[in-house]
Design a protein around this motif. Structure first.
Motif, mmCIF file in Angstrom:
data_model
loop_
_atom_site.group_PDB
_atom_site.id
_atom_site.type_symbol
_atom_site.label_atom_id
_atom_site.label_comp_id
_atom_site.label_asym_id
_atom_site.label_seq_id
_atom_site.Cartn_x
_atom_site.Cartn_y
_atom_site.Cartn_z
ATOM 1 N N TRP A 1 58.263 -5.864 -28.953
ATOM 2 C CA TRP A 1 59.605 -5.816 -29.089
ATOM 3 C C TRP A 1 60.706 -6.695 -29.795
ATOM 4 O O TRP A 1 60.921 -7.078 -30.210
ATOM 5 C CB TRP A 1 59.710 -5.715 -27.528
ATOM 6 C CG TRP A 1 59.014 -5.958 -26.481
ATOM 7 C CD1 TRP A 1 58.414 -6.188 -25.467
ATOM 8 C CD2 TRP A 1 59.282 -4.217 -25.910
ATOM 9 N NE1 TRP A 1 57.633 -5.286 -24.795
ATOM 10 C CE2 TRP A 1 58.166 -4.593 -24.791
ATOM 11 C CE3 TRP A 1 59.545 -2.924 -27.082
ATOM 12 C CZ2 TRP A 1 57.417 -2.972 -24.352
ATOM 13 C CZ3 TRP A 1 59.784 -2.532 -25.920
ATOM 14 C CH2 TRP A 1 58.583 -2.005 -24.436
ATOM 15 N N SER A 2 61.752 -6.144 -29.885
ATOM 16 C CA SER A 2 63.026 -6.205 -30.969
ATOM 17 C C SER A 2 64.005 -5.523 -30.073
ATOM 18 O O SER A 2 64.247 -4.635 -28.883
ATOM 19 C CB SER A 2 63.215 -6.235 -32.278
ATOM 20 O OG SER A 2 63.526 -4.378 -32.117
ATOM 21 N N THR B 1 63.934 -1.220 -28.864
ATOM 22 C CA THR B 1 62.881 -1.043 -29.302
ATOM 23 C C THR B 1 61.422 -1.454 -29.618
ATOM 24 O O THR B 1 61.374 -2.891 -29.654
ATOM 25 C CB THR B 1 63.096 -1.168 -31.104
ATOM 26 O OG1 THR B 1 64.491 -0.462 -31.620
ATOM 27 C CG2 THR B 1 62.551 -0.202 -32.448
ATOM 28 N N THR C 1 57.525 -1.698 -32.063
ATOM 29 C CA THR C 1 57.027 -1.395 -32.580
ATOM 30 C C THR C 1 55.512 -1.528 -32.761
ATOM 31 O O THR C 1 55.614 -2.373 -32.165
ATOM 32 C CB THR C 1 57.480 -2.502 -33.327
ATOM 33 O OG1 THR C 1 58.803 -3.238 -33.401
ATOM 34 C CG2 THR C 1 56.806 -2.977 -35.090
ATOM 35 N N LYS D 1 52.446 -0.258 -39.026
ATOM 36 C CA LYS D 1 52.068 0.452 -39.781
ATOM 37 C C LYS D 1 50.779 -0.005 -41.252
ATOM 38 O O LYS D 1 50.995 0.997 -42.202
ATOM 39 C CB LYS D 1 53.875 0.822 -40.473
ATOM 40 C CG LYS D 1 54.787 1.146 -39.594
ATOM 41 C CD LYS D 1 55.630 1.805 -40.383
ATOM 42 C CE LYS D 1 56.828 1.681 -38.924
ATOM 43 N NZ LYS D 1 58.358 2.188 -39.285
#
Length: 142
Positions: free
Chosen positions: A5-6, A26, A28, A31
């Motif tokens: 989390w952020s 957010t 995350t 990727k």
């Protein structure tokens, strides 16, 4: 796979936000690229000593989250390497975009009678690198 989390929450634990004012959170997800190779293993047909058989392998960037590029290193082998070789390698040093692919051939050319095998290692920036493929074959004389 969840990376963290952020914003109003941090870390990887449960996020509880008290909505008494405007807040942003957010989630995350990594990727990372994902290297896939087909076939995943290869058993060559019985091959006469001094003759050869070839198999085509396809390497693909199957990134599932995001659009991370797959960077492939030099393909190597361990095992009975006197009887196998990499040929027409179009993957080493290549960067593959999402869902793009490259190919290489593995050649089995037995130098003696018997059962032989190699482990082909395909290094990359995939966190599960290197991807390994086992190949085997039998050499014979008539």
């Amino acid at each position: 796979v969840f990376a963290g989390w952020s914003g109003a929450c941090t870390g990887k634990d449960k996020c509880v936000v008290r909505m008494d004012t405007s807040r942003n959170v957010t989630a995350t997800f990594p990727k990372d690229p994902t290297l896939s190779v087909t076939p995943g293993s290869k058993t060559f047909p019985k091959t006469k000593v001094g003759k050869l058989k070839k198999a085509l392998f396809t390497v693909k960037n199957k990134v599932t989250n995001g659009k991370a590029d797959l960077v492939i290193g030099d393909i190597s082998m361990t095992g009975d390497t006197d009887h196998f070789r990499i040929d027409q390698d179009r993957c080493a040093g290549v960067t593959l975009k999402k869902n793009k692919e490259c190919t290489f051939k593995l050649v089995f050319e037995p130098q003696a009678t018997g059962q032989f095998s190699v482990i082909v290692a395909i290094p990359s920036n995939d966190p599960a690198s290197p991807k390994q493929v086992i190949a085997s074959g039998t050499g014979w004389t008539p």
